[in-house]
Scaffold this active site. Structure first.
Site, PDB file in Angstrom:
ATOM      1  N   CYS A   2       0.832  -1.194   0.000  1.00  0.00           N
ATOM      2  CA  CYS A   2       0.000   0.000   0.000  1.00  0.00           C
ATOM      3  C   CYS A   2       0.869   1.247   0.000  1.00  0.00           C
ATOM      4  O   CYS A   2       2.073   1.189   0.228  1.00  0.00           O
ATOM      5  CB  CYS A   2      -0.909   0.032   1.233  1.00  0.00           C
ATOM      6  SG  CYS A   2      -2.012  -1.390   1.364  1.00  0.00           S
ATOM      7  N   GLY A  31      -0.522   0.483  -5.148  1.00  0.00           N
ATOM      8  CA  GLY A  31      -1.807  -0.166  -4.947  1.00  0.00           C
ATOM      9  C   GLY A  31      -2.862   0.417  -5.844  1.00  0.00           C
ATOM     10  O   GLY A  31      -3.033   1.632  -5.891  1.00  0.00           O
ATOM     11  N   ASN A 105       0.430   0.443   5.959  1.00  0.00           N
ATOM     12  CA  ASN A 105       1.079  -0.349   4.908  1.00  0.00           C
ATOM     13  C   ASN A 105       1.874  -1.450   5.581  1.00  0.00           C
ATOM     14  O   ASN A 105       2.737  -1.169   6.419  1.00  0.00           O
ATOM     15  CB  ASN A 105       2.008   0.535   4.073  1.00  0.00           C
ATOM     16  CG  ASN A 105       2.822  -0.262   3.065  1.00  0.00           C
ATOM     17  OD1 ASN A 105       2.379  -1.298   2.579  1.00  0.00           O
ATOM     18  ND2 ASN A 105       4.020   0.211   2.759  1.00  0.00           N
ATOM     19  N   GLY A 106       1.584  -2.702   5.227  1.00  0.00           N
ATOM     20  CA  GLY A 106       2.317  -3.814   5.819  1.00  0.00           C
ATOM     21  C   GLY A 106       1.393  -4.981   6.099  1.00  0.00           C
ATOM     22  O   GLY A 106       0.314  -5.103   5.528  1.00  0.00           O
ATOM     23  N   TYR A 260      11.613  -3.661  -7.163  1.00  0.00           N
ATOM     24  CA  TYR A 260      10.383  -3.571  -7.955  1.00  0.00           C
ATOM     25  C   TYR A 260       9.425  -2.468  -7.545  1.00  0.00           C
ATOM     26  O   TYR A 260       8.967  -1.702  -8.374  1.00  0.00           O
ATOM     27  CB  TYR A 260       9.648  -4.919  -7.909  1.00  0.00           C
ATOM     28  CG  TYR A 260       8.310  -4.907  -8.636  1.00  0.00           C
ATOM     29  CD1 TYR A 260       8.249  -5.065 -10.019  1.00  0.00           C
ATOM     30  CD2 TYR A 260       7.114  -4.735  -7.939  1.00  0.00           C
ATOM     31  CE1 TYR A 260       7.033  -5.050 -10.691  1.00  0.00           C
ATOM     32  CE2 TYR A 260       5.895  -4.719  -8.600  1.00  0.00           C
ATOM     33  CZ  TYR A 260       5.863  -4.883  -9.971  1.00  0.00           C
ATOM     34  OH  TYR A 260       4.662  -4.859 -10.631  1.00  0.00           O
ATOM     35  N   THR A 308      10.025  -1.283 -14.943  1.00  0.00           N
ATOM     36  CA  THR A 308      10.930  -1.283 -13.796  1.00  0.00           C
ATOM     37  C   THR A 308      12.341  -1.712 -14.145  1.00  0.00           C
ATOM     38  O   THR A 308      13.300  -1.231 -13.541  1.00  0.00           O
ATOM     39  CB  THR A 308      10.375  -2.224 -12.698  1.00  0.00           C
ATOM     40  OG1 THR A 308       8.965  -2.063 -12.616  1.00  0.00           O
ATOM     41  CG2 THR A 308      11.006  -1.924 -11.361  1.00  0.00           C
ATOM     42  N   ASP A 370      14.458  -8.633 -16.772  1.00  0.00           N
ATOM     43  CA  ASP A 370      13.286  -8.329 -15.945  1.00  0.00           C
ATOM     44  C   ASP A 370      13.751  -8.061 -14.520  1.00  0.00           C
ATOM     45  O   ASP A 370      14.837  -8.506 -14.118  1.00  0.00           O
ATOM     46  CB  ASP A 370      12.296  -9.493 -15.972  1.00  0.00           C
ATOM     47  CG  ASP A 370      10.857  -9.036 -15.699  1.00  0.00           C
ATOM     48  OD1 ASP A 370      10.665  -7.859 -15.323  1.00  0.00           O
ATOM     49  OD2 ASP A 370       9.938  -9.856 -15.870  1.00  0.00           O
ATOM     50  N   ASP A 371      12.927  -7.316 -13.758  1.00  0.00           N
ATOM     51  CA  ASP A 371      13.327  -7.008 -12.384  1.00  0.00           C
ATOM     52  C   ASP A 371      13.299  -8.243 -11.503  1.00  0.00           C
ATOM     53  O   ASP A 371      14.126  -8.404 -10.607  1.00  0.00           O
ATOM     54  CB  ASP A 371      12.426  -5.915 -11.797  1.00  0.00           C
ATOM     55  CG  ASP A 371      10.951  -6.224 -11.981  1.00  0.00           C
ATOM     56  OD1 ASP A 371      10.438  -7.113 -11.283  1.00  0.00           O
ATOM     57  OD2 ASP A 371      10.313  -5.583 -12.834  1.00  0.00           O
TER      58      ASP A 371
END
Length: 549
Positions: A2, A31, A105-106, A260, A308, A370-371
């Site tokens: 988030c 998000g 967030n978490g 990312y 990314t 790619d990341d």
């Protein structure tokens, strides 16, 4: 995963909602499932607008104009715990004590014991399956223990310190107390990011809390400082107070933020995300060179998977003296596939999102950078696209090591069986995604790529690569329970929580005959309190058209 944001303007007559909305748009990558804003206006009254959808969908000029007040909290959400119901859009609210708004967030890992405490001792009702609502009520209960008519900063610091002793997991939080100020705090390991910035305003200062520094840069704020692990900061219009409220723990920010999630123009914990990705490309180039030499293979062109991995791919190509080409063109109006709920939705979206230009692939040995490779969904589709337009060989290089373990700290990669690298070696992974060869960054190289820019960080959370969880408290029983909860099939069925314990959380779902009813509730202004649904006792001015059964 988030994004959180808190804003306090020095001049209370200026509404902060337009700036919060702009800030949330800058955090949209964190998000895309739901978003919300709650502001605090005259006499401590809260105003809110939130719902499912992206920032541009939920907020318009009319809804923003109704969000009155010079301080507020905003949130963008991807659901890693609980359901995708709009009832769990944040910020959450409790009316007692004092009126608190909360964004988180978490992810918490000891929710089962916390729920028992809420029920048996605190006597607080947890109405959704979101651990954010649970965390808010822990904080509110600790504040209520003061028994005071008016609280001060010391009381708040004590409440947050108590919370950090009670909960385990990853959490970066922004809160707002009615008529008082805004608060930010971060878990003792500093796993999830949040920082603070200031801006001169007349004869005072405006203050900002945000998940990433890019919000401060774009809004004209300066003096960015990360909230320290175990630290809490309280800002009112007359003071700023900060305190270490938790004993020292291992500082271990999540390294996947740099790989990312975070925007490249952000700085997290003193590390430029952009510079760290450049370094990842340099380190990966050495590994690619070694493996190609071992396999007696050559590469004609380096092509990144947008967006990314572009930074790392360019540095890799320069170091290997190979041509760098943009072979995949991205449709910018489709969301990030990795953070989309549901494997089928992710798979369907890859080809809507990317298109391969044949002239960059025909009869070439292509190195696609790619990341990371998580489920392998995107990689498999991209490799097939490259072969469909004529690539001779497709070699994939990942800026991250193989992801083999569940993330329990707020990233939606929970089920080990969903991870393409779980219990597979490099050759098996390549076969699974259809590549001729897969080359992974080594973990020491990844850590060095980030840590070189801030040697103070001695350790990172690398649990998705190693299976070692810095907080402790994560065992096989927990992981199996987590996987059963968060599997794609479970999420597809979960519309509004479940009556039973969901990852240890009290549910708010409607159950008929032992099954969760496939039903969404309508949005209105008569919802229950204590963070129960979108209205949470506050009028919600979002005018979206929800399905009503």
């Amino acid at each position: 995963m988030c994004g959180i944001l808190g804003l306090l303007l020095h001049d209370p007559s200026i509404d902060c909602a337009p700036e919060i909305c702009e800030g949330l748009a800058l955090l949209q990558h964190r998000g895309q499932d739901a978003c919300g804003i709650v502001t605090c206006g005259p006499k401590g009254r809260f105003f809110q607008c939130k719902g499912n959808g992206m920032v541009r969908d939920v907020f318009d000029s009319n809804s923003i104009s109704t969000l009155v007040g010079g301080m507020g909290v905003g949130h963008v959400r991807y659901p890693t715990a609980g359901s995708s119901s709009h009832a769990e859009a944040q910020p959450f609210y409790v009316n007692s004590p004092y009126g608190i708004v909360f964004a988180h967030n978490g992810n918490l890992i000891n929710t089962e014991s916390l729920l028992r405490f809420m029920d048996a001792e605190a006597h607080r009702h947890i109405n959704t399956s979101s651990d954010s609502e649970l965390l808010l009520n822990i904080f509110a209960n600790n504040l209520q223990q003061t028994g005071k008519f008016r609280i001060n900063e010391d009381d708040i610091f004590t409440a947050i310190g108590g919370l950090m002793q009670q909960v385990k997991g990853a959490y970066a939080c922004v809160a707002m107390l009615a008529g008082f100020g805004i608060i930010a705090f971060r878990d003792p390991n500093g796993i999830r990011p949040v920082g603070m910035a200031t801006r001169k305003s007349g004869n005072g200062r405006d203050y900002l809390f945000a998940s990433e520094s890019v919000v401060a840069d774009a809004s004209g704020f300066g003096e960015w400082q990360d909230v320290g692990p175990g630290e809490a900061i309280i800002i009112t219009r007359s003071s700023l107070s900060r305190r270490q409220v938790s004993p020292p723990a291992i500082f271990a920010p999540d390294i996947f933020e740099y790989v990312y999630f975070a925007r490249p123009d952000s700085v997290l914990d003193g590390v430029s995300v952009y510079r760290s990705r450049m370094a990842m490309g340099d380190a990966l180039a050495d590994e690619v060179k070694r493996v190609l030499h071992e396999r007696n293979l050559s590469v004609d062109v380096v092509i990144p998977v947008p967006d990314t991995s572009r930074v790392a791919a360019l540095n890799l190509a320069q170091k290997l003296q190979l041509p760098y080409r943009e072979g995949f063109i991205k449709n910018r109006y489709v969301g990030r596939t990795f953070i989309m709920p549901g494997q089928q939705m992710r798979k369907k979206n890859v080809r809507r999102k990317l298109n391969a230009m044949a002239l960059e692939f025909v009869d070439k040995n292509v190195l696609i950078v790619d990341d990371s490779i998580v489920r392998g969904t995107t990689s498999k589709e991209i490799i097939q696209m490259a072969k469909d337009v004529g690539a001779k060989k497709v070699i994939v290089a990942s800026c991250a090591p193989p992801i083999r373990y569940s993330n329990v700290y707020g990233i939606d990669m929970p089920s080990r069986v969903e991870l393409v690298a779980h219990e597979r070696n490099e050759d098996e992974i390549a076969a699974q995604i259809g590549a001729d060869l897969v080359i992974f960054q080594t973990l020491p190289d990844l850590i060095s790529s980030v840590r070189q820019f801030n040697p103070v960080i001695e350790q990172f959370d690398c649990s998705v690569f190693t299976g070692e969880y810095v907080t402790g408290g994560v065992d096989e029983v927990y992981l199996q329970h987590l996987e059963s909860l968060r599997a794609d099939n479970a999420k597809a069925k979960l519309k509004h929580g479940d009556i039973g314990a969901i990852e240890g959380k009290g549910g708010g779902g409607i159950v008929r005959n032992g099954a969760t009813e496939e039903k969404e509730v309508s949005i209105g202004c008569s919802g229950p309190m204590n963070g129960a649904d979108d209205t949470i006792g506050l009028f919600n001015n979002y005018k979206g058209h929800w399905k009503v059964s």
